[in-house]
Design an enzyme around this catalytic site. Structure first.
Site, short mmCIF file in Angstrom:
data_model
loop_
_atom_site.label_atom_id
_atom_site.label_comp_id
_atom_site.label_asym_id
_atom_site.label_seq_id
_atom_site.Cartn_x
_atom_site.Cartn_y
_atom_site.Cartn_z
N GLU A 22 0.83 -1.21 0.00
CA GLU A 22 0.00 0.00 0.00
C GLU A 22 0.86 1.27 0.00
O GLU A 22 0.49 2.29 -0.58
CB GLU A 22 -0.91 0.04 1.24
N LEU A 23 2.01 1.19 0.67
CA LEU A 23 2.86 2.38 0.75
C LEU A 23 3.35 2.78 -0.64
O LEU A 23 3.32 3.96 -1.02
CB LEU A 23 4.05 2.12 1.69
N LYS A 24 3.79 1.80 -1.40
CA LYS A 24 4.25 2.08 -2.76
C LYS A 24 3.12 2.70 -3.59
O LYS A 24 3.28 3.72 -4.24
CB LYS A 24 4.71 0.77 -3.40
N GLU A 503 18.35 -7.88 -24.94
CA GLU A 503 17.77 -8.41 -23.70
C GLU A 503 16.27 -8.12 -23.51
O GLU A 503 15.82 -7.92 -22.38
CB GLU A 503 18.56 -7.92 -22.47
N TRP A 580 22.28 -10.72 -5.66
CA TRP A 580 20.92 -10.20 -5.74
C TRP A 580 19.88 -11.29 -5.49
O TRP A 580 18.75 -11.23 -5.93
CB TRP A 580 20.72 -9.46 -7.08
N GLU A 624 30.36 -4.37 -5.03
CA GLU A 624 29.44 -4.09 -3.91
C GLU A 624 29.34 -5.26 -2.94
O GLU A 624 28.87 -5.09 -1.82
CB GLU A 624 28.05 -3.72 -4.43
N CYS A 662 29.77 -2.01 -12.97
CA CYS A 662 29.36 -0.61 -12.87
C CYS A 662 29.04 -0.29 -11.42
O CYS A 662 29.34 -1.08 -10.54
CB CYS A 662 28.15 -0.34 -13.76
N GLU A 684 32.00 1.36 -15.89
CA GLU A 684 31.42 2.69 -15.76
C GLU A 684 32.57 3.69 -15.58
O GLU A 684 33.45 3.47 -14.75
CB GLU A 684 30.51 2.70 -14.52
N HIS A 713 22.85 7.04 -16.54
CA HIS A 713 21.90 7.35 -15.47
C HIS A 713 21.22 8.69 -15.72
O HIS A 713 20.28 9.05 -15.02
CB HIS A 713 22.61 7.38 -14.12
#
Ligand code: GLN
Ligand code: ZN
Length: 773
Positions: A22-24, A503, A580, A624, A662, A684, A713
């Protein structure tokens, strides 16, 4: 010393989204103008009321408040302290209304036509992204306690005295960055004395409102912090605890995501009343450190024994062992998850299609509450009081370990049989370069793209229709092929040298492969906040991973059949496939990565056998995923590099392997990049004005590199002159014979007019440079 006070069940934070996101929906509707400020705020109040009831009914005895956020808790903290950049004040000057306040807040988060948003970056080793506060000597701090006070009061009126959660002053400053227009060398931490009075004032206001405890989140303490930062930590908490005890709540300093190291001693020597420690995974070392220090005295210890960072049902007996070991090391031991539950999906019960046995192996946020409550009972009333659930859990864990969904002997045997030979290409790069040059016959400074082309609404609709069953799979394939035809024709038109299929069939670069590999589990409702209103559903690596059949060969060969130019096969690398996803907790990540690498190795070989001459294996998550602590990094990089090499070394010399990275500074992974031994890496580079090229030259990077010349970006189209300038910088620093020309990353978030204009400029700039070589 003994555990004189009864233990309590608590959490540091709970997902904000609501059962049905709901928040989204409400925030996006507000941005679209279809929901008013008052309606949006009413929705958030409902969501908080529901969360409060849920936590209370689950048996959580100390419930947090102010862990809710409309967008991000670092942004909330910037607003709390008045750290609002001038451009956002100017963009929304009037904050006398609820709408004005919301609009300024969202301007900081998302930008406006004139004002760029705050930068966004990863929150420690989670896949949550926070907004980076911008601070400078000019920042006019001023306390705006509206949000924490309102959320505390709202819960109090519902009958619950909550523990307000605040980002602690040290973490706030360490995660902030110097404002872009500020003076060189400025360190946000130098502002500590300017924000401490605001924290002290806020503590007073929370106390006056009835708060007994406040939680100050200091996860930055789990990073390697030098002595001068630890000295500031000492000073900060000396200042806050100097507020007389009747004019502030008790302070609980919460740390998570890793062990505390030297900061643990600093907190033990401070006057804070409570410390929260992560006690799972590598952070279990906190227990030894705590013992070595002789414990926390009469302080309260909140023990994060339920992993808040993964989705596995806990080994309850082992968690109770840890809790037992903590007896006597603090005045009181409370039970919690290792970190906020923000980073896991809401509730396993929402997964209607899940095999009930598999469901029992999982614990999302709601199930973790039950685990915390149960462990609290076990700690206070003894194991006998929880004997039945302990027995059932032990049984379920044993069933999981033995299940054929988890353990596949053939996969394990193959992984065990990997030899050093499997990790090396047949010949060194020099030889490969020669045969690849002959085979591919590319011009100097070859041009290419990173893989994806714009994801149009048509493509998304086709995927949705396929899922809904309203589009047959034949028609779906035809729709994708039509897109591929168009993408190939466009690239020939631009004059690119190495083409991609675009893709179009991928919803997401990890999920697409996860859906096709055995050993992965997809959720239907497992949404986790990535940033702001963006949620992702990370797949779960449940068991041994293997590839039942080719995953991309059909698309790649179709694309190759349309052109004489080489088309790149496009895969996601093993590290990113883990990063991920939610990974297994029952074997080292290195072992899981090796299985994924072997599955990819088969795909790479099949692509080669099908006539694909260039294959790219993307590893955007390599940097990362670096462990938070320096000491853990070389071990990680060793398996990260090994898994990439295992995936890519099974091909002949003439097949060219590319990789792509990147989102990052590459400085601390340069050696790993060299060791990966890809023939070509695209990185990048545009935003940092090609600085990486000089770094690679200095590190004697031996293979080929494509430093990005277009910051994808931003919607801005770089001119021929600007791209040519980037290329000049690159060719000045690095041998032109080993340089490629490409954008920073994939183009899926851009639109066709931008792509057409920029790639045309990119080819024109490259031709200019070629003429000068
Ligand atoms: N091949 C992917 C793409 O172009 C790479 C994405 C990424 O690096 N995040 O979209
Ligand atoms: Zn990328």
């Amino acid at each position: 010393m003994s555990t004189t006070q009864t233990s309590r069940a608590t959490v540091y934070g709970y997902p904000r989204q609501g059962d049905d996101r709901e928040l989204k929906k409400a925030t996006e509707a507000y941005w679209a103008g279809t929901v008013s400020a008052d309606e949006l705020l009413a929705t958030t109040r409902d969501l908080r009321r529901q969360r409060l009831a849920l936590l209370r009914d689950a048996g959580i005895e100390e419930i947090p408040s102010n862990d809710f956020s409309l967008y991000d808790h670092m942004l909330d903290t910037a607003v709390l302290l008045g750290a609002i950049p001038a451009r956002h004040r100017e963009a929304v000057p009037d904050v006398s209304t609820a709408k004005g306040r919301l609009d300024r807040y969202f301007a900081m988060a998302r930008g406006t036509a004139q004002a760029a948003p705050l930068e966004m970056t990863k929150w420690f080793d989670t896949n949550y992204h926070y907004l980076v506060p911008e601070l400078g000597p000019e920042t006019a701090f001023a306390l705006d306690a509206t949000k924490p006070l309102a959320e505390f009061t709202e819960a109090r009126e519902a009958g619950v005295i909550t523990r307000p959660v605040l980002v602690g002053p040290i973490t706030f400053l360490l995660l902030a960055k110097a404002a872009p227009d500020g003076s060189a060398g400025f360190e946000p931490l130098s502002l500590l004395d300017r924000i401490l009075p605001l924290y002290a004032e806020l503590l007073g206001e929370l106390r006056a409102a009835g708060a007994e405890w406040v939680q100050l989140d200091e996860p930055a303490l789990v990073l390697d912090q030098p002595a001068d930062v630890l000295a500031e930590l000492t000073r900060a908490y000396a200042r806050l605890t100097s507020v007389p005890a009747d004019r502030r709540p008790k302070l609980l300093v919460a740390t998570y995501f890793d062990r505390l190291g030297d900061a643990l001693g600093v907190l033990r020597d401070s006057d804070v009343e409570g410390v929260a420690l992560d006690l799972v995974g590598p952070a279990a070392a906190n227990l030894d450190d705590l013992r070595a220090l002789g414990g926390l005295g009469e302080r309260r210890l909140v023990a994060g024994v339920v992993n808040g960072h993964n989705i596995w049902a806990a080994d309850l007996a082992a968690a109770l062992d840890t809790l037992d070991a903590l007896r006597g090391l603090a005045g009181r031991v409370d039970v919690a998850a290792s970190c906020s539950l923000l980073h896991v999906p809401l509730d396993v019960a929402l997964e209607r299609d899940l095999d009930p046995q598999v469901a029992g192996w999982l614990a999302f946020a709601r199930q973790k509450l039950d685990e915390i409550v149960l462990l609290t009972t076990g700690l206070t009333a003894g194991r006998a009081a929880v004997a039945e659930p302990l027995r059932a859990r032990a049984e379920s864990l044993a069933a999981r370990a033995a299940s054929p969904l988890v353990r596949v002997d053939a996969v394990r045997a193959r992984a065990a049989a990997v030899t050093d030979d499997d990790l090396h290409r047949a010949s060194p790069y020099g030889k490969r370069h020669q045969v690849q040059a002959e085979r591919l016959a590319l011009p100097a400074l070859p041009t290419t793209t990173i893989g994806s082309f714009p994801q149009t609404t048509g493509l998304r609709q086709a995927r949705a229709a396929l899922r809904a069953g309203t589009l047959s799979s034949d028609r779906y394939v035809e729709a994708m092929r039509a897109e591929i035809r168009q993408v190939i024709a466009a690239q020939e038109d631009f004059g690119l040298d190495v083409l991609v299929h675009g893709e179009p069939e991928r919803n997401d670069m990890v999920q697409y492969f996860a859906e096709q590999l055995d050993g992965y589990l997809a959720t239907t409702q497992g949404w986790v906040q990535s940033y702001g209103s963006r949620y992702v559903r990370p797949p779960i690596i449940l068991g041994d991973v293997s590839r039942p059949e080719p995953m991309t060969v059909g698309w790649a060969t179709y694309a190759q059949s349309l052109t004489d130019k080489p088309v790149k096969g496009m895969l996601t690398g093993p590290v990113t496939m883990l990063a991920w996803s939610f990974v297994r907790d029952d074997q080292p990540r290195a072992d899981t990565a090796r299985q994924v690498a072997l599955a990819l190795r088969d795909e790479v070989r099949d692509l080669e056998a099908a006539g694909i001459r260039v294959i790219q294996v993307d590893e955007p998550a390599l940097r990362e995923t670096l462990p938070l602590r320096q000491a853990d990094r070389s071990g990680y990089l060793a398996w990260a590099v090994e898994s990439f090499r295992l995936a890519t070394s099974g091909v002949r010399d003439e097949t060219q392997i590319h990789t792509h990275m990147c989102y990052a500074e590459f400085g601390d992974v340069l050696q790993a990049i060299i060791d990966m031994d890809a023939d070509v890496i695209s990185l990048e580079a545009a935003r940092s004005k090609m600085a990486i090229v000089a770094d690679l030259a200095r590190a004697d990077y031996p293979n080929e590199v494509g430093p990005g010349v277009w910051d994808i970006h931003s919607p801005r189209v770089p001119s021929v002159g600007e791209i040519a300038e980037h290329l000049r910088v690159a060719t000045d620093a690095f041998p032109a014979a080993r340089l490629w020309v490409n954008p920073d990353c994939g183009l899926k978030t851009r639109d066709y007019p931008e792509v057409r204009a920029t790639l045309t400029n990119l080819v024109a700039a490259t031709r200019q440079l070629r003429a000068q070589l």
